[in-house]
Write an enzyme that holds these catalytic residues in place. Structure first.
Site, mmCIF file in Angstrom:
data_model
loop_
_atom_site.group_PDB
_atom_site.id
_atom_site.type_symbol
_atom_site.label_atom_id
_atom_site.label_comp_id
_atom_site.label_asym_id
_atom_site.label_seq_id
_atom_site.Cartn_x
_atom_site.Cartn_y
_atom_site.Cartn_z
ATOM 1 N N GLU A 129 -6.523 4.282 -5.535
ATOM 2 C CA GLU A 129 -7.689 4.366 -4.894
ATOM 3 C C GLU A 129 -8.208 6.143 -5.227
ATOM 4 O OE1 GLU A 129 -9.624 4.919 -0.261
ATOM 5 O OE2 GLU A 129 -7.813 5.787 -0.726
ATOM 6 N N HIS B 78 -11.289 -2.885 3.181
ATOM 7 C CA HIS B 78 -11.079 -2.640 4.482
ATOM 8 C C HIS B 78 -11.687 -1.369 5.103
ATOM 9 C CE1 HIS B 78 -8.297 -0.288 2.493
ATOM 10 N NE2 HIS B 78 -8.130 0.319 3.735
ATOM 11 N N ASP B 79 -12.473 -0.268 4.110
ATOM 12 C CA ASP B 79 -13.050 0.535 4.499
ATOM 13 C C ASP B 79 -14.462 0.849 4.448
ATOM 14 O OD1 ASP B 79 -10.630 2.138 4.979
ATOM 15 O OD2 ASP B 79 -10.281 2.742 2.909
ATOM 16 N N ASP C 75 0.986 -1.163 0.026
ATOM 17 C CA ASP C 75 0.222 -0.070 0.016
ATOM 18 C C ASP C 75 0.862 1.229 -0.277
ATOM 19 O OD1 ASP C 75 -2.345 1.775 0.272
ATOM 20 O OD2 ASP C 75 -3.483 -0.039 1.491
ATOM 21 N N ASP D 172 -2.981 4.951 -2.098
ATOM 22 C CA ASP D 172 -3.809 5.317 -1.173
ATOM 23 C C ASP D 172 -4.278 6.823 -1.687
ATOM 24 O OD1 ASP D 172 -5.173 4.570 1.603
ATOM 25 O OD2 ASP D 172 -4.130 6.575 1.921
#
Ligand code: GLC
Ligand code: CA
Length: 558
Positions: A256, A328-329, A98, A199
């Site tokens: 993202e 995961h969000d 990430d 990210d």
């Protein structure tokens, strides 16, 4: 479209803290991941994205990095990481890390040095402004609530953080900062990574000069989106980053990206785009409200279908979306996209097939392949997620009772996806021999990997079949590159589309518990996948069972 090595792959996201704990401290770790590589290989996964495991105070569970060149001891050592990369390679798998470069941690050396000497080199690594009594530099509301400015300790300045106050934003306008970022990326790529998930990247370009926008809540603050809408020129940074790093390694990158402008798709993921791919968040964003989670509108099957098709139409053949059901969000997809009360093995498989067969790169989030569901919470004290805690406050401030606010949180909390992976029906779902850092979902006794691996009708084995189909020499070309064409788009609670390549496939899901008839436009040749044991048909009419999904190979059109 130029063909790339990653086009036909299947990706899997690991949230290290919750995947598998090898040493009994209640925290998942890299040796734990290594010990589960065979599980992932058996499933058919090629690319593994790890949420951050760099050194971090874990204020935002690792998305606050205090040293980009080290692994946090809770997750293991650099040797463990190197071993993971090489063990993956032996299995023809690629590891993505990430890349969190919009911000670092306030415990990072750069930030510490900026506090010591705000006018020196490292002060310019951040967005600092002189502190004025009773007035903030801008009225932006951080994503995790409250003003996006805080006092720079020991100085008369304030610093910007669009996320948590322990996540100071890095100043991308400063070439010296950018050099540091590229150096780090190349250092990791030299270790043999396959690439990165990137990210929160849209935030690196601020609209300059920084200014206030019209307030959108009673707190007098405005959403970061107001600023992002005005920001232009991110491409200069992203191009430079691509040329200086990823491109040289032919790395796979997935951004993202929210708030991109429609005309920018080509620049982002076209041939020689900034990234290989970006996530499709259209479904996850649906129903969202500027006011917060409490005001979000639930998504119906018809909305879900529309969101998927819209995203596909936007990208067309320009490039590849990365398709997700959850991450995961987000809450667990089966709890969110399947109408309440209908979450069952058939509906989970239907959702899996409808999403997996879309054009693009399928990403599976850990536990999704088992049909893991949202976790029940009985009190706000059980909540870890900083975003959920803020949304709870926000809901309470808007007048919701504590029970109502808790209900909102249980629907949207990021903890839903972060509960430990359910490996078996042993204590703590087989995740740890110690005390798990976050409570396991009590349904692990019947939803777990051990039981599903040996059950040919399990959600796990359905995912395995979907992956095998994507890789089959006969259908691969169509599933990977075939065009997507919606069918019966206006039909209620039915989602259907063609994939047209050298074969013609029809994917059709009855998105409701009641049966529903369809009349095929032409005969089919083969049933490639069916989440029921049989098919109720008469000539071209098929009576679909509740939540039945079919993948059919059709006769070629003349
Ligand atoms: C991304 C991550 C999320 C994190 C945020 C700040 O949205 O996925 O988990 O909280 O960025 O880094
Ligand atoms: Ca551990």
């Amino acid at each position: 479209m130029t063909r790339k090595w990653w086009h036909d792959k299947v990706a899997y996201q690991i949230y290290p803290k919750s995947f598998y704990d090898s040493n009994g401290d209640g925290i998942g770790d890299i040796p734990g991941i290594i010990s589960k590589l065979d599980y992932l290989q058996n499933l058919g996964v090629d690319i593994i994205w790890l949420s951050p495991c760099y050194q971090s105070p874990l204020a935002d569970q690792g998305y606050d990095i205090s040293d980009y060149y080290n692994i946090d001891p809770r997750f293991g050592t650099m040797e463990d990481m190197e071993q993971l990369i090489s063990e993956a390679k032996k299995r023809n798998m690629y590891i993505l890390m990430d890349l969190v470069i919009n911000h670092c941690s306030d415990e990072h050396e750069w930030f510490q040095k900026a506090c010591q000497d705000p006018d020196g080199k490292y002060g310019n690594f951040f967005y600092l402004r002189d502190k004025k009594e009773g007035e903030l530099p801008t009225n932006w509301r951080s994503y995790f609530g409250g003003p996006a400015w805080d006092d720079l300790p020991g100085t008369d300045k304030q610093y910007l953080h669009v996320f948590h106050k322990k996540q100071p934003d890095l100043n991308w306008e400063n070439p010296e900062l950018r050099e540091e970022v590229y150096k780090n990326i190349n250092w990791w790529l030299d270790k043999g990574l396959g690439g990165f998930r990137i990210d929160a990247i849209i935030n690196i370009k601020k609209a300059l000069p920084l200014r206030s926008y019209a307030p959108d809540r009673e707190d007098g603050l405005c959403s970061i989106h107001s600023m992002l809408q005005e920001a232009t020129g991110i491409g200069t940074f992203l191009e430079e980053m691509r040329d200086r790093t990823f491109q040289k390694y032919d790395a796979f990158t997935v951004g993202e990206v929210f708030d991109e402008k429609p005309e920018e798709i080509q620049d982002f993921i076209g041939d020689n785009g900034y990234f290989s791919s970006i996530f499709d968040f259209n479904e996850a964003l649906f129903g969202g409200s500027e006011k917060g989670w409490y005001d979000a509108k639930p998504i119906t099957p018809d909305d879900y279908k529309k969101c998927c098709f819209e995203a596909q139409a936007k990208v067309k053949n320009i490039g590849f979306l990365s398709n997700i059901i959850e991450n995961h969000d987000e809450p667990r997809g089966v709890s969110r996209y399947i109408p309440e009360g209908d979450c069952c093995i058939e509906s989970k498989k239907m959702l899996a097939a409808l999403n997996f067969m879309l054009r693009g790169l399928p990403f599976i989030y850990q536990g999704q392949e088992l049909g893991m569901e949202n976790a029940p919470i009985s009190s706000i004290d059980e909540v870890d997620d900083i975003s959920a805690l803020n949304e709870y406050e926000n809901a309470r401030n808007a007048g919701l009772s504590s029970a109502e606010a808790l209900n909102v949180i249980s629907r949207f909390s990021r903890d839903n996806a972060r509960t430990p992976m359910q490996w078996s029906d042993e204590a703590n779902a087989g995740f740890t021999t110690g005390t798990p850092w976050l409570k396991v979902n009590p349904n692990y006794v019947f939803i777990n990997a051990k039981a599903q691996i040996t059950d040919s009708d399990s959600v796990f084995n359905f995912y395995k079949q979907l992956i095998a189909l994507r890789k089959s020499p006969v259908y691969k070309e169509t599933i990977v590159y075939g065009e997507l064409e919606p069918l019966w788009a206006e039909r209620h609670n039915l989602m259907a589309y063609y994939r047209k390549g050298d074969k013609t496939l029809l994917v059709v899901g009855n998105y409701q518990k009641e049966e529903q008839d369809i009349v095929l436009p032409a005969a089919y040749k083969n049933i490639l996948l069916n989440n029921y044991a049989d098919i109720a048909e008469e000539n071209l009419t098929i009576r679909l069972y509740g939540y039945q999904v079919l993948i059919l190979e059709m006769e070629r059109e003349s």
